[in-house]
Design a protein around this motif. Structure first.
Motif, PDB file in Angstrom:
ATOM      1  N   GLU A 163      -5.963  -2.161   0.273  1.00 33.57           N
ATOM      2  CA  GLU A 163      -4.929  -1.338   0.896  1.00 33.57           C
ATOM      3  C   GLU A 163      -3.740  -2.166   1.391  1.00 33.57           C
ATOM      4  OE1 GLU A 163      -8.125  -2.105   4.108  1.00 33.57           O
ATOM      5  OE2 GLU A 163      -8.023  -1.780   1.929  1.00 33.57           O
ATOM      6  N   LEU A 164      -3.886  -3.482   1.414  1.00 33.74           N
ATOM      7  CA  LEU A 164      -2.800  -4.363   1.859  1.00 33.74           C
ATOM      8  C   LEU A 164      -1.854  -4.750   0.727  1.00 33.74           C
ATOM      9  CD1 LEU A 164      -4.889  -6.751   4.154  1.00 33.74           C
ATOM     10  CD2 LEU A 164      -3.614  -4.705   4.825  1.00 33.74           C
ATOM     11  N   GLY A 165      -2.166  -4.324  -0.486  1.00 37.78           N
ATOM     12  CA  GLY A 165      -1.338  -4.650  -1.643  1.00 37.78           C
ATOM     13  C   GLY A 165      -0.267  -3.604  -1.895  1.00 37.78           C
ATOM     14  N   CYS A 166       0.540  -3.852  -2.901  1.00 36.34           N
ATOM     15  CA  CYS A 166       1.637  -2.935  -3.241  1.00 36.34           C
ATOM     16  C   CYS A 166       1.170  -1.713  -4.021  1.00 36.34           C
ATOM     17  CB  CYS A 166       2.702  -3.694  -4.047  1.00 36.34           C
ATOM     18  SG  CYS A 166       3.568  -4.939  -3.065  1.00 36.34           S
ATOM     19  N   ASN A 167      -0.027  -1.798  -4.596  1.00 33.31           N
ATOM     20  CA  ASN A 167      -0.574  -0.681  -5.362  1.00 33.31           C
ATOM     21  C   ASN A 167      -1.945  -0.316  -4.791  1.00 33.31           C
ATOM     22  OD1 ASN A 167      -1.563   1.151  -7.180  1.00 33.31           O
ATOM     23  ND2 ASN A 167      -1.129  -0.083  -9.011  1.00 33.31           N
ATOM     24  N   PRO A 168      -1.984   0.647  -3.874  1.00 34.71           N
ATOM     25  CA  PRO A 168      -3.246   0.986  -3.199  1.00 34.71           C
ATOM     26  C   PRO A 168      -4.354   1.439  -4.145  1.00 34.71           C
ATOM     27  CG  PRO A 168      -1.357   2.007  -2.112  1.00 34.71           C
ATOM     28  CD  PRO A 168      -0.863   1.469  -3.422  1.00 34.71           C
ATOM     29  N   ASP A 169      -3.983   1.886  -5.344  1.00 34.44           N
ATOM     30  CA  ASP A 169      -4.994   2.382  -6.287  1.00 34.44           C
ATOM     31  C   ASP A 169      -5.565   1.275  -7.182  1.00 34.44           C
ATOM     32  OD1 ASP A 169      -4.655   5.016  -5.394  1.00 34.44           O
ATOM     33  OD2 ASP A 169      -2.918   5.276  -6.709  1.00 34.44           O
ATOM     34  N   LYS A 170      -5.007   0.081  -7.073  1.00 35.73           N
ATOM     35  CA  LYS A 170      -5.436  -1.005  -7.957  1.00 35.73           C
ATOM     36  C   LYS A 170      -6.751  -1.609  -7.470  1.00 35.73           C
ATOM     37  CE  LYS A 170      -3.871  -5.329 -10.071  1.00 35.73           C
ATOM     38  NZ  LYS A 170      -2.729  -6.242 -10.313  1.00 35.73           N
ATOM     39  N   ILE A 171      -7.618  -1.939  -8.412  1.00 33.73           N
ATOM     40  CA  ILE A 171      -8.845  -2.667  -8.084  1.00 33.73           C
ATOM     41  C   ILE A 171      -8.578  -4.156  -8.311  1.00 33.73           C
ATOM     42  CG2 ILE A 171     -11.271  -3.022  -8.666  1.00 33.73           C
ATOM     43  CD1 ILE A 171     -11.350  -0.103  -9.612  1.00 33.73           C
ATOM     44  N   PHE A 183       0.944  -9.541  -0.864  1.00 35.84           N
ATOM     45  CA  PHE A 183       0.878  -8.598   0.252  1.00 35.84           C
ATOM     46  C   PHE A 183       2.095  -7.678   0.249  1.00 35.84           C
ATOM     47  CE2 PHE A 183      -1.733 -11.998   2.447  1.00 35.84           C
ATOM     48  CZ  PHE A 183      -2.892 -11.240   2.561  1.00 35.84           C
ATOM     49  N   ALA A 184       1.875  -6.423   0.578  1.00 33.23           N
ATOM     50  CA  ALA A 184       2.981  -5.489   0.803  1.00 33.23           C
ATOM     51  C   ALA A 184       3.424  -5.624   2.262  1.00 33.23           C
ATOM     52  CB  ALA A 184       2.528  -4.060   0.525  1.00 33.23           C
ATOM     53  N   PRO A 185       4.726  -5.595   2.521  1.00 32.69           N
ATOM     54  CA  PRO A 185       5.215  -5.792   3.888  1.00 32.69           C
ATOM     55  C   PRO A 185       5.119  -4.543   4.764  1.00 32.69           C
ATOM     56  CG  PRO A 185       7.065  -5.599   2.389  1.00 32.69           C
ATOM     57  CD  PRO A 185       5.830  -5.535   1.542  1.00 32.69           C
ATOM     58  N   ARG A 186       3.955  -3.894   4.751  1.00 34.59           N
ATOM     59  CA  ARG A 186       3.719  -2.722   5.582  1.00 34.59           C
ATOM     60  C   ARG A 186       3.272  -3.143   6.983  1.00 34.59           C
ATOM     61  NH1 ARG A 186       0.678  -1.136   1.019  1.00 34.59           N
ATOM     62  NH2 ARG A 186       1.757   0.361  -0.326  1.00 34.59           N
ATOM     63  N   GLU A 187       3.354  -2.220   7.923  1.00 32.27           N
ATOM     64  CA  GLU A 187       2.906  -2.509   9.287  1.00 32.27           C
ATOM     65  C   GLU A 187       1.411  -2.836   9.305  1.00 32.27           C
ATOM     66  OE1 GLU A 187       4.767  -3.038  12.006  1.00 32.27           O
ATOM     67  OE2 GLU A 187       6.416  -2.810  10.563  1.00 32.27           O
ATOM     68  N   GLU A 188       0.647  -2.161   8.442  1.00 31.73           N
ATOM     69  CA  GLU A 188      -0.792  -2.448   8.379  1.00 31.73           C
ATOM     70  C   GLU A 188      -1.054  -3.894   7.960  1.00 31.73           C
ATOM     71  OE1 GLU A 188      -0.272   1.917   7.072  1.00 31.73           O
ATOM     72  OE2 GLU A 188       0.826   0.018   6.948  1.00 31.73           O
ATOM     73  N   GLU A 235       9.171  -3.074  -7.841  1.00 33.27           N
ATOM     74  CA  GLU A 235       8.668  -1.803  -8.374  1.00 33.27           C
ATOM     75  C   GLU A 235       8.134  -0.868  -7.285  1.00 33.27           C
ATOM     76  OE1 GLU A 235       5.740  -3.055 -11.152  1.00 33.27           O
ATOM     77  OE2 GLU A 235       7.210  -3.836 -12.605  1.00 33.27           O
ATOM     78  N   SER A 236       8.081  -1.364  -6.056  1.00 27.60           N
ATOM     79  CA  SER A 236       7.502  -0.582  -4.968  1.00 27.60           C
ATOM     80  C   SER A 236       8.570   0.266  -4.269  1.00 27.60           C
ATOM     81  CB  SER A 236       6.851  -1.521  -3.942  1.00 27.60           C
ATOM     82  OG  SER A 236       6.624  -0.861  -2.715  1.00 27.60           O
ATOM     83  N   ARG A 237       8.344   1.599  -4.234  1.00 23.40           N
ATOM     84  CA  ARG A 237       9.291   2.476  -3.545  1.00 23.40           C
ATOM     85  C   ARG A 237       9.337   2.133  -2.057  1.00 23.40           C
ATOM     86  NH1 ARG A 237       8.710   8.729  -4.662  1.00 23.40           N
ATOM     87  NH2 ARG A 237       9.385   7.942  -6.689  1.00 23.40           N
ATOM     88  N   PHE A 238       8.163   1.833  -1.477  1.00 20.34           N
ATOM     89  CA  PHE A 238       8.122   1.474  -0.066  1.00 20.34           C
ATOM     90  C   PHE A 238       8.990   0.253   0.213  1.00 20.34           C
ATOM     91  CE2 PHE A 238       6.462  -1.361   3.191  1.00 20.34           C
ATOM     92  CZ  PHE A 238       6.530  -0.538   4.314  1.00 20.34           C
ATOM     93  N   ASP A 278      12.716   1.044  -0.066  1.00 16.94           N
ATOM     94  CA  ASP A 278      13.173   1.810   1.101  1.00 16.94           C
ATOM     95  C   ASP A 278      13.280   0.911   2.334  1.00 16.94           C
ATOM     96  OD1 ASP A 278      13.293   4.086  -0.417  1.00 16.94           O
ATOM     97  OD2 ASP A 278      11.369   4.905   0.294  1.00 16.94           O
ATOM     98  N   LEU A 279      12.304   0.012   2.493  1.00 16.16           N
ATOM     99  CA  LEU A 279      12.333  -0.922   3.625  1.00 16.16           C
ATOM    100  C   LEU A 279      13.572  -1.811   3.569  1.00 16.16           C
ATOM    101  CD1 LEU A 279      10.967  -2.285   6.100  1.00 16.16           C
ATOM    102  CD2 LEU A 279       9.720  -3.752   4.481  1.00 16.16           C
ATOM    103  N   MET A 280      13.888  -2.285   2.369  1.00 15.55           N
ATOM    104  CA  MET A 280      15.068  -3.137   2.208  1.00 15.55           C
ATOM    105  C   MET A 280      16.343  -2.395   2.614  1.00 15.55           C
ATOM    106  SD  MET A 280      13.947  -4.960  -1.368  1.00 15.55           S
ATOM    107  CE  MET A 280      15.595  -5.455  -1.815  1.00 15.55           C
ATOM    108  N   LYS A 281      16.425  -1.123   2.253  1.00 15.95           N
ATOM    109  CA  LYS A 281      17.608  -0.328   2.630  1.00 15.95           C
ATOM    110  C   LYS A 281      17.681  -0.139   4.135  1.00 15.95           C
ATOM    111  CE  LYS A 281      17.866   2.242  -1.717  1.00 15.95           C
ATOM    112  NZ  LYS A 281      17.621   3.575  -2.369  1.00 15.95           N
ATOM    113  N   ARG A 282      16.532   0.171   4.758  1.00 17.66           N
ATOM    114  CA  ARG A 282      16.501   0.391   6.214  1.00 17.66           C
ATOM    115  C   ARG A 282      16.888  -0.862   6.983  1.00 17.66           C
ATOM    116  NH1 ARG A 282      11.483   2.826   5.374  1.00 17.66           N
ATOM    117  NH2 ARG A 282      10.433   1.111   6.468  1.00 17.66           N
ATOM    118  N   GLU A 283      16.441  -2.018   6.479  1.00 20.75           N
ATOM    119  CA  GLU A 283      16.665  -3.278   7.189  1.00 20.75           C
ATOM    120  C   GLU A 283      17.949  -3.980   6.753  1.00 20.75           C
ATOM    121  OE1 GLU A 283      14.929  -4.497   9.694  1.00 20.75           O
ATOM    122  OE2 GLU A 283      13.476  -2.838   9.673  1.00 20.75           O
TER     123      GLU A 283
END
Length: 536
Positions: free
Chosen positions: A278-286, A300-305, A340-343, A346-351
């Motif tokens: 769940e810490l990666g950019c593709n939560p569905d990936k094994i 790692f995906a730069p999410r708060e988690e 390739e990550s929408r998250f 979007d984060l880049m635009k916000r910041e």
């Protein structure tokens, strides 16, 4: 007259040769004055120390007792000098890692301001003794003689490091302790312990047990060179429990070695993602722990988690390692998944981040702020410069010196570790005659030739060069024997570059001293490379 001149010449030549043969110290001291005569450890000889230096004195006493078969004890004496003794005294005028050593036929005096300085004095004293003093058992008939001399010594750089990657291949605590012993012998003061990788997570984290349950084991390992397409089909794993980490940290403290732990982020994270996808950019990936070498695309995906996870991991790491530095990697982070990550977009635009390099800088700054809030300092590889350097970061310049030069010009602390001079995973001789290695060519003489102070920097900017470090990446080093072969004697050259004044560097003299020094390594059962012994 000619006959007298000839005799005098022979006498002088004899003394010079004798001096050179007696003072085979690595790294070479700042100032050494040879004297005639010697101090001999007799049955009546004692070791005397102030209470502050008693632990250091005991280390020397134990080794001398071992090889001589004695059972002497250190005598604690706060003031005054003793005759027929090796004595430790305090000198407040010296630097923290400096020492002086004065050997006469009546006594040997080691003076220092700190126990660390006294410890370095002991390393020099041991190298003044016959090489058999490094034996692991009693040596019958050994004469423990120290040639008379005066030595004034202090290190050139405050940071003198040797690194070990245990992510690609795992090594037991017993070998890590031996490695620390060798670090201390050569007056290095830092052990950089590379603990996490795509190919294996090697440190127990109580809050996240899957990191070692899953992340420490890869299902197989590539055979031969990267890209061979062949695998051994055997599971490979290993990790250090927190109790083992504490044991190693405590051991290193007795040898005045600070340990810098490295927890890789945001790249080199595939083993962690195998445990917590769940810490990666593709939560569905094994994800699976990486089975080949090279750089994984999984980051790692730069999410708060993710930041919560990493802060929790680093909190446990900081509780285990008391030193000021925490290494966060920051190198070789592919950006494709972020693109390739929408998250991420979007984060880049916000910041207000213009590209993925600035997104990496955002990631590193978040971690730097957390580490700084805990009273520690963050170190990262020179990629942390990309997108803007984090305010409190120390840079390890590995892709040449350019990153280190740029950081020093911005008044950031720098540790020089360029691959072309200080990567001990490179071949040290003709690859046709050597075991498989990652590539490159780094002979002993080139290591010794390294000059850490770039001419591009002013004298004031050069003050930000804290020191140097040699790196040992273990993709092709499956055994401790092979590590020793790749590291020594090249690490001896690194030690001299880090400790000794640049003006005293002399490769011919170094190799002469090294021929005696490798006898010490032999007594310590180090599998050093012997190729330099066949060169003139």
């Amino acid at each position: 007259m000619k006959k007298l001149f000839f005799c005098l010449s022979l006498l002088i030549s004899s003394f010079v040769a004798r001096s050179q043969n007696q003072y085979n110290i690595i790294p070479v001291p700042q100032k050494l004055t040879p004297l005639t005569g010697e101090f001999v450890w007799e049955k009546t000889t004692t070791i005397v120390s102030t209470s502050e230096f008693k632990d250091v004195a005991n280390l020397l006493n134990e080794q001398l007792n071992l090889v001589s078969g004695s059972s002497k004890k250190v005598i604690v004496k706060e003031k005054g000098l003793a005759s027929s003794a090796i004595q430790f005294v305090k000198n407040e005028q010296l630097g923290d890692e400096a020492y002086t050593l004065k050997a006469s036929s009546k006594q040997v005096i080691i003076a220092a301001k700190t126990a660390k300085g006294a410890f370095y004095g002991v390393q020099t004293l041991l190298q003044l003794l016959p090489t058999q003093v490094f034996s692991e058992a009693k040596v019958e008939g050994i004469k423990l003689a120290i040639p008379n001399c005066t030595i004034e010594d202090a290190p050139r750089y405050v940071y003198r490091g040797l690194h070990l990657d245990v992510g690609r291949h795992f090594f037991p605590v017993s070998f890590v302790k031996k490695y620390i012993d060798l670090i201390a012998l050569h007056k290095f003061n830092t052990f950089h312990w590379h603990l996490t990788e795509d190919q294996g997570w090697r440190i127990e984290i109580k809050k996240y047990p899957k990191l070692t349950q899953i992340g420490s084991i890869r299902k197989q390992t590539i055979v031969g060179r990267y890209g061979s397409g062949k695998y051994d089909g055997k599971p490979y794993g290993g990790f250090y429990t927190q109790e083992e980490i504490k044991e190693v940290v405590a051991y290193a403290k007795t040898k005045y070695v600070n340990i810098v732990p490295e927890i890789e982020m945001p790249g080199h994270a595939q083993a962690a993602l195998a445990a917590y996808p769940e810490l990666g950019c593709n939560p569905d990936k094994i994800y699976q722990v990486h089975t080949t070498w090279g750089v994984s695309e999984d980051v790692f995906a730069p999410r708060e988690e993710t930041f919560t996870f990493l802060e929790n991991v680093l909190t446990e790491v900081m509780a285990l390692f008391p030193g000021q530095y925490i290494h966060i990697g920051g190198d070789e982070c592919p950006k494709e998944q972020w693109k390739e990550s929408r998250f991420c977009q979007d984060l880049m635009k916000r910041e207000g981040l213009k590209d993925e390099h600035e997104l990496q800088s955002y990631f590193i700054r978040r971690i730097d702020k957390f580490i700084t809030s805990k009273g520690r300092k963050m170190i990262g590889w020179d990629e942390i410069l990309e997108g803007g350097l984090s305010p409190n970061a120390t840079v390890m310049s590995w892709r040449g010196e350019e990153g280190g030069i740029a950081a020093a010009k911005e008044n950031h602390d720098v540790i020089m570790t360029p691959g072309s001079y200080l990567y001990l995973d490179h071949y040290q001789a003709d690859p046709k005659t050597e075991p498989l290695a990652i590539g490159g060519f780094l002979p002993l003489e080139k290591v010794y030739s390294y000059e850490p102070a770039p001419k591009e920097l002013t004298a004031e900017q050069q003050k930000f060069i804290l020191g140097i470090q040699a790196n040992v990446w273990t993709e092709y080093m499956e055994t401790s024997n092979y590590i020793e072969y790749m590291v020594f004697p090249r690490a001896c050259a690194v030690a001299e570059v880090a400790w000794s004044p640049s003006a005293s560097k002399n490769y011919a003299d170094f190799t002469k001293r090294l021929k005696t020094h490798v006898e010490r390594l032999g007594k310590l059962k180090v599998n050093y490379a012997k190729g330099f012994l066949s060169t003139k």
